[in-house]
Design a protein around this motif. Structure first.
Motif, mmCIF file in Angstrom:
data_model
loop_
_atom_site.group_PDB
_atom_site.id
_atom_site.type_symbol
_atom_site.label_atom_id
_atom_site.label_comp_id
_atom_site.label_asym_id
_atom_site.label_seq_id
_atom_site.Cartn_x
_atom_site.Cartn_y
_atom_site.Cartn_z
ATOM 1 N N GLN A 1 0.074 15.057 -0.304
ATOM 2 C CA GLN A 1 0.298 16.464 0.265
ATOM 3 C C GLN A 1 -0.189 17.469 0.113
ATOM 4 O O GLN A 1 -1.338 18.201 -0.094
ATOM 5 C CB GLN A 1 0.782 16.214 1.386
ATOM 6 C CG GLN A 1 0.758 14.372 2.069
ATOM 7 C CD GLN A 1 -0.343 15.236 3.162
ATOM 8 O OE1 GLN A 1 -0.723 15.991 4.272
ATOM 9 N NE2 GLN A 1 -1.414 14.058 3.358
ATOM 10 N N ASN B 1 9.795 7.087 -0.488
ATOM 11 C CA ASN B 1 8.800 7.213 0.008
ATOM 12 C C ASN B 1 8.709 7.772 1.443
ATOM 13 O O ASN B 1 10.184 8.183 1.565
ATOM 14 C CB ASN B 1 8.610 5.826 1.173
ATOM 15 C CG ASN B 1 7.456 5.039 0.654
ATOM 16 O OD1 ASN B 1 5.991 5.560 0.299
ATOM 17 N ND2 ASN B 1 6.913 4.162 0.138
ATOM 18 N N GLU B 2 7.778 8.897 1.062
ATOM 19 C CA GLU B 2 8.554 10.845 2.003
ATOM 20 C C GLU B 2 6.903 10.186 3.326
ATOM 21 O O GLU B 2 6.018 9.699 3.326
ATOM 22 C CB GLU B 2 8.121 11.436 1.664
ATOM 23 C CG GLU B 2 9.066 12.790 2.309
ATOM 24 C CD GLU B 2 9.003 13.893 1.030
ATOM 25 O OE1 GLU B 2 10.272 13.813 0.188
ATOM 26 O OE2 GLU B 2 8.030 14.685 0.681
ATOM 27 N N TRP C 1 1.726 9.966 7.819
ATOM 28 C CA TRP C 1 1.019 9.356 7.038
ATOM 29 C C TRP C 1 1.909 9.082 5.812
ATOM 30 O O TRP C 1 2.633 10.720 5.931
ATOM 31 C CB TRP C 1 0.102 9.943 7.113
ATOM 32 C CG TRP C 1 -0.306 11.308 6.464
ATOM 33 C CD1 TRP C 1 0.094 12.365 5.976
ATOM 34 C CD2 TRP C 1 -0.232 12.081 8.158
ATOM 35 N NE1 TRP C 1 -0.281 13.601 6.395
ATOM 36 C CE2 TRP C 1 -0.162 13.941 7.712
ATOM 37 C CE3 TRP C 1 0.179 11.561 9.278
ATOM 38 C CZ2 TRP C 1 -0.372 14.785 8.485
ATOM 39 C CZ3 TRP C 1 0.114 12.904 10.407
ATOM 40 C CH2 TRP C 1 0.040 13.938 9.668
ATOM 41 N N SER C 2 1.494 8.764 4.585
ATOM 42 C CA SER C 2 2.702 9.040 2.950
ATOM 43 C C SER C 2 2.812 10.002 2.432
ATOM 44 O O SER C 2 0.645 10.536 2.677
ATOM 45 C CB SER C 2 2.861 7.601 2.699
ATOM 46 O OG SER C 2 1.570 7.356 2.366
ATOM 47 N N ALA C 3 3.025 10.954 1.599
ATOM 48 C CA ALA C 3 2.835 11.939 1.586
ATOM 49 C C ALA C 3 2.552 11.775 0.482
ATOM 50 O O ALA C 3 2.082 12.775 -0.807
ATOM 51 C CB ALA C 3 4.708 12.653 1.004
ATOM 52 N N THR C 4 1.909 10.880 -0.539
ATOM 53 C CA THR C 4 1.456 10.798 -1.282
ATOM 54 C C THR C 4 -0.139 10.743 -0.974
ATOM 55 O O THR C 4 -0.802 10.912 -2.117
ATOM 56 C CB THR C 4 1.371 9.142 -2.229
ATOM 57 O OG1 THR C 4 1.228 7.857 -1.064
ATOM 58 C CG2 THR C 4 3.246 8.754 -2.337
ATOM 59 N N THR C 5 -0.592 10.670 0.086
ATOM 60 C CA THR C 5 -1.509 10.497 0.599
ATOM 61 C C THR C 5 -2.017 11.743 0.556
ATOM 62 O O THR C 5 -1.497 12.781 0.666
ATOM 63 C CB THR C 5 -2.161 10.006 1.589
ATOM 64 O OG1 THR C 5 -1.311 10.885 2.990
ATOM 65 C CG2 THR C 5 -1.686 8.505 1.783
ATOM 66 N N SER C 6 -3.032 12.243 0.251
ATOM 67 C CA SER C 6 -3.649 13.537 0.772
ATOM 68 C C SER C 6 -5.367 14.291 1.602
ATOM 69 O O SER C 6 -5.648 12.906 1.975
ATOM 70 C CB SER C 6 -4.306 14.300 -0.690
ATOM 71 O OG SER C 6 -5.696 13.747 -1.368
ATOM 72 N N ALA D 1 0.992 -0.995 0.235
ATOM 73 C CA ALA D 1 -0.157 -0.375 0.187
ATOM 74 C C ALA D 1 1.098 1.220 0.419
ATOM 75 O O ALA D 1 -0.160 2.202 -0.480
ATOM 76 C CB ALA D 1 -1.122 0.188 1.049
ATOM 77 N N GLY E 1 -6.464 7.705 -1.158
ATOM 78 C CA GLY E 1 -4.951 7.338 -1.228
ATOM 79 C C GLY E 1 -3.949 7.719 -2.453
ATOM 80 O O GLY E 1 -4.999 8.076 -3.449
ATOM 81 N N PRO E 2 -3.077 7.179 -3.381
ATOM 82 C CA PRO E 2 -2.643 5.931 -2.468
ATOM 83 C C PRO E 2 -1.298 5.913 -0.887
ATOM 84 O O PRO E 2 -1.478 7.010 -1.052
ATOM 85 C CB PRO E 2 -2.353 5.085 -2.947
ATOM 86 C CG PRO E 2 -1.593 6.433 -4.617
ATOM 87 C CD PRO E 2 -2.669 7.629 -3.707
ATOM 88 N N GLY E 3 -1.250 5.352 -0.449
ATOM 89 C CA GLY E 3 -0.181 5.358 0.701
ATOM 90 C C GLY E 3 -0.725 4.479 1.838
ATOM 91 O O GLY E 3 -1.879 3.975 2.023
ATOM 92 N N VAL E 4 -0.032 4.993 2.834
ATOM 93 C CA VAL E 4 -0.763 4.585 4.339
ATOM 94 C C VAL E 4 -0.568 5.316 5.157
ATOM 95 O O VAL E 4 -0.322 6.327 4.876
ATOM 96 C CB VAL E 4 0.561 3.281 4.414
ATOM 97 C CG1 VAL E 4 0.362 2.269 3.787
ATOM 98 C CG2 VAL E 4 1.639 3.546 4.655
#
Lengths: 380, 227
Positions: free
Chosen positions: A59, B95-96, B170-175, A17, B201-204
Motif C-alpha cells: 500500500q 496479514n494486515e 483490502w490487504s496491505a500487500t496490494t497497492s 490469494a 496484486g498480490p492480495g485480496v
C-alpha cells in the motif's frame, strides 16, 4: 512443538490469494522460508541470494518485495518486519545492494512526497483559516450587504413571534404609550429608514431590552422601572435601534453560521448544516454583539438622540448606573458589557457636539413607573 | 472464541461464543443480545485522542464496546446497521487489512485497529475519506458490507479495477492508484463512475455489491420534505 510466529507473506500459485504466512530466516547463502505446518509435514523452501530480485511494494511502498522462480514455480515474498529487512540488507551480497538501495530510495521518496503534499495542504489550510480570520469582517460585510431587508424581517419576525408567544405583553396603558412616543421621536430622525420598527413592552423583572434583525424591539418593564427618566429609556432604545440599522445581528449570524458551516464542511458533517438552519431562531435571541458593534451602536445611538432632541446625558448616566449596581437580573449588561471606556467615549463625543436644547416628552415618567409598579403588583 | 454467521444473506447476525474471561471489541451499538454472563464496557481504543480522531476523521463511532464474558462463558449476538453481508476472517499476525470506515463490525481483543491517513489523491478521490482503518494482529476479524460481499483474489502483479465506493477492505500487500473511469474527464462523470481504483496484486480485495452513497441519493427522493 513451539508456536509458529510468521514474519512474512509468501505468494505463489498454490497459496491462498491473501498469501501464506511464513517464517523467513536470513542465512549466509540466502533465505530459508518455513511454512505453517497445518499438514503433518512441515515444509520449508530455500532460495539463494543470486536468484532474487528486489523491489518495494504494498500500500505505501514500504514493504520489501522479493521475487524468484524456484522448483515450485514463481514466488513473491512480502517482508515488512523491520528486523528481517535489516538483517537481509546486511547479509545481501553486492549485486543486490543497488536494487536494495533503489527500493529504499523509493520508500523515502514516497514518504517525502507524502510529507511535502501534506505540509503543502496544511499550509494552504492554515493560510485559508488565517485569511478567513482576518478577512472575515470584510467577507461578512459583503455577505450582509447582499441580504435583502425582507429576508431580514422574516428572520426577525419569526424569532420575535416565538419569543412573544411565551411572554406577558403590556398591550395598553401609559407605559406602552410612553415607549411608543420614544420610538416615534427616534425613528422620525432616521433618514431613508428601510425598517418598520415594531416595539413591544414585555412584563418582566428582567432588566433588559433587545433588538432583532428587521426592526423588532423588545423592552422589559424591569428596565423601565430601573430608569429615572424617559431619556434614559430612550438612550437604551437609541442604542438598540442602531444595532438594527447597522445590521449587527445579521453580521453576527452570518459570522457564526459561516464558521459552523466551514467547520462542518471540513469535518464532512452534513447533519451539522441541517441542524444549523433550525438553530437560527435560538441564536437570534442569544446573540451577543461584538465590542466594535457596541461602540458603533453607542455613537450612532447618541447622534440619533441628539437629532431627536432627547437629552443624551440620560443615556450615559443610565449605562453607568446599570454597570455600577450588581444587583438583580441585569441581563442587558450581560449582552452589552459596560466599561468605563465606553462611557468616557460617549461623554467625549457629547462634549464635542454643539449645545442641545432638548424637547421634553409629553408623558410624566414618575407616572409611567408608578403604573408599572401598580400593574405588576396586581398582576401577581 | 468461536463465531458463526446466522441468517446469511441481507440481514445476517453473528453469534460469538466467548469462554469465561474472553472478550471481543465491537462497533458501538452492534450488540443485539447476549448471555447474562457478558458485560458491556465501552472503551476508547487508542486512548481519548485516538478515539476522538477516529470519530472526527473517519466518522467511525467514538467508542468501541467491549463485550466481556466476565462471569462465566457466554454468547453475544452482533449485527451491523445496514443491510448486507458479514464476513469472518482469521488474521494470522502477518496479514494486515485496510478497512473502509464503515466496514468494521467486531474483532478479537488481540486485533489492533488504528486510523491511518491516506495520501492526498486517495483521500480526495478514493471515496473512503482521508482516514481509513488499518487492522492487524492475530485473531478473528468480522467485517460487514452494504449488500453482498465479494472477494477478489489477485495474483502478484495482477490488476483489477474497482469503483471506489464499493470498497470494503483490502490487504496491505496490494497497492492501488486512483484513475478516471473513462479516458476523458467529462466521460468519466457522465458514465456515472467518476473515479475508480486500479488495484495491483498480490492480495485480496473485498468489495460490496451496493454503493451506500448512490443508495442514499436514490432514497432521498422518497423522503417527504417538511413544509
Amino acid at each position: 512443538m513451539t508456536e509458529f510466529h510468521p514474519n512474512a507473506l509468501c505468494f505463489g500459485h498454490e497459496f491462498p490469494a491473501s498469501g501464506a504466512p511464513c517464517l523467513v530466516h536470513v542465512e549466509d547463502h540466502g533465505l530459508t522460508i518455513a511454512f505453517a505446518h497445518d499438514t503433518a509435514e512441515s515444509r520449508s523452501e530455500a532460495v539463494s541470494f543470486s536468484d532474487l530480485t528486489v523491489s518495494a511494494g504494498g500500500q505505501d511502498h514500504d514493504q520489501l518485495v522479493l521475487k524468484w522462480t524456484g522448483p515450485q514455480g514463481e514466488r513473491t515474498l512480502y517482508l515488512k518486519n523491520p528486523d528481517v529487512i535489516r538483517t537481509f540488507r546486511q547479509a545481501a551480497p553486492d549485486h543486490l545492494t543497488a536494487p536494495l538501495e533503489r527500493a529504499a530510495e523509493r520508500v523515502r521518496q514516497v514518504r517525502h512526497r507524502r510529507r511535502m503534499v501534506w505540509s503543502a495542504v496544511g499550509g494552504i489550510v492554515l493560510a485559508f483559516v488565517l485569511g478567513l480570520w482576518f478577512g472575515a469582517d470584510l467577507l461578512v460585510e459583503l455577505a450582509v450587504a447582499r441580504i435583502p431587508v425582507e429576508w431580514e424581517q422574516k428572520l426577525g419576525e419569526s424569532a420575535y413571534k416565538d419569543f412573544l408567544a411565551q411572554q406577558d405583553i403590556v398591550k395598553e396603558g401609559i407605559a406602552r404609550s410612553a415607549v411608543e412616543e420614544i420610538t416615534h421621536r427616534l425613528t422620525a430622525q432616521i433618514p431613508n429608514n428601510p425598517y418598520k420598527f415594531e416595539v413591544t413592552v414585555v412584563k418582566s423583572d428582567v432588566v433588559n431590552a433587545f433588538a432583532l434583525p428587521g426592526g423588532y424591539i423588545v423592552v422589559f418593564t424591569g428596565l423601565m422601572k430601573k430608569a429615572d427618566s424617559g431619556e434614559e429609556v430612550a438612550g437604551v432604545m437609541g442604542h438598540e435601534l442602531n444595532h438594527v440599522l447597522q445590521r449587527h445581528g445579521l453580521e453576527r449570524i452570518v459570522k457564526q453560521l459561516g464558521l459552523v458551516a466551514v467547520v462542518s464542511i471540513v469535518l464532512g458533517d452534513q447533519q451539522g448544516l441541517v441542524g444549523l438552519a433550525k438553530q437560527l431562531g435560538v441564536e437570534l435571541l442569544t446573540l451577543k454583539f461584538g465590542r466594535e458593534q457596541e461602540t458603533e451602536a453607542d455613537l450612532t445611538g447618541l447622534q440619533l438622540l441628539y437629532r431627536a432632541k432627547i437629552d443624551p446625558s440620560g443615556m450615559i448616566s443610565f449605562f453607568q448606573r446599570l454597570s455600577e449596581k450588581d444587583e438583580g437580573r441585569m441581563e442587558w449588561l450581560s449582552t452589552h458589557p459596560m466599561s468605563q471606556g465606553r462611557a468616557d467615549r460617549l461623554k467625549a463625543e457629547l462634549a464635542a457636539m454643539p449645545k442641545l436644547s432638548p424637547a421634553p416628552f409629553t408623558f410624566e415618567w414618575a407616572k409611567v413607573r408608578e403604573s408599572l409598579g401598580a400593574s405588576l403588583l396586581t398582576g401577581k | 472464541m468461536k463465531s458463526e454467521i446466522l441468517y446469511p444473506g441481507a440481514f445476517p447476525m453473528v453469534r460469538v461464543e466467548l469462554a469465561a474471561g474472553e472478550h471481543i471489541k465491537a462497533e458501538s451499538g452492534a450488540m443485539v443480545a447476549s448471555s447474562p454472563t457478558v458485560d458491556i464496557e465501552s472503551k476508547m481504543e487508542g486512548g481519548f485522542l485516538g478515539a476522538l480522531s477516529r470519530k472526527l476523521l473517519t466518522g467511525e463511532k467514538f467508542f468501541f464496546q467491549t463485550l466481556r464474558a466476565s462471569r462465566g462463558p457466554g454468547e453475544v449476538l452482533l449485527a451491523p446497521t445496514v443491510p448486507g453481508e458479514i464476513v469472518i476472517m482469521e488474521l494470522d499476525g502477518v496479514n494486515e487489512y485496510l478497512v473502509q470506515k464503515d466496514g468494521f463490525l467486531a474483532g478479537a481483543e488481540s486485533v489492533s485497529i488504528e486510523s491511518k491517513m491516506q495520501s492526498l489523491s486517495r483521500g480526495l478521490m478514493g471515496g473512503e475519506g482521508f482516514f481509513i482503518l488499518r487492522i492487524s494482529g492475530k485473531g478473528t476479524l468480522i467485517l460487514n458490507s452494504f449488500g453482498a460481499i465479494h472477494k477478489i483474489e489477485l495474483k502478484p502483479d495482477q490488476e483489477y479495477i474497482v469503483d471506489n465506493s464499493h470498497l470494503v477492505a483490502w490487504s496491505a500487500t496490494t497497492s492501488y492508484n486512483i484513475e478516471k473511469a473513462a479516458s476523458g474527464w467529462v466521460a468519466s462523470f457522465t458514465s456515472g463512475e467518476g473515479f475508480v481504483c486500479r488495484f495491483r496484486g498480490p492480495g485480496v480485495v473485498y468489495i460490496q455489491s451496493r454503493n451506500p452513497g448512490s443508495f442514499g441519493n436514490w432514497i432521498r427522493q422518497f423522503i417527504p420534505v417538511s413544509e
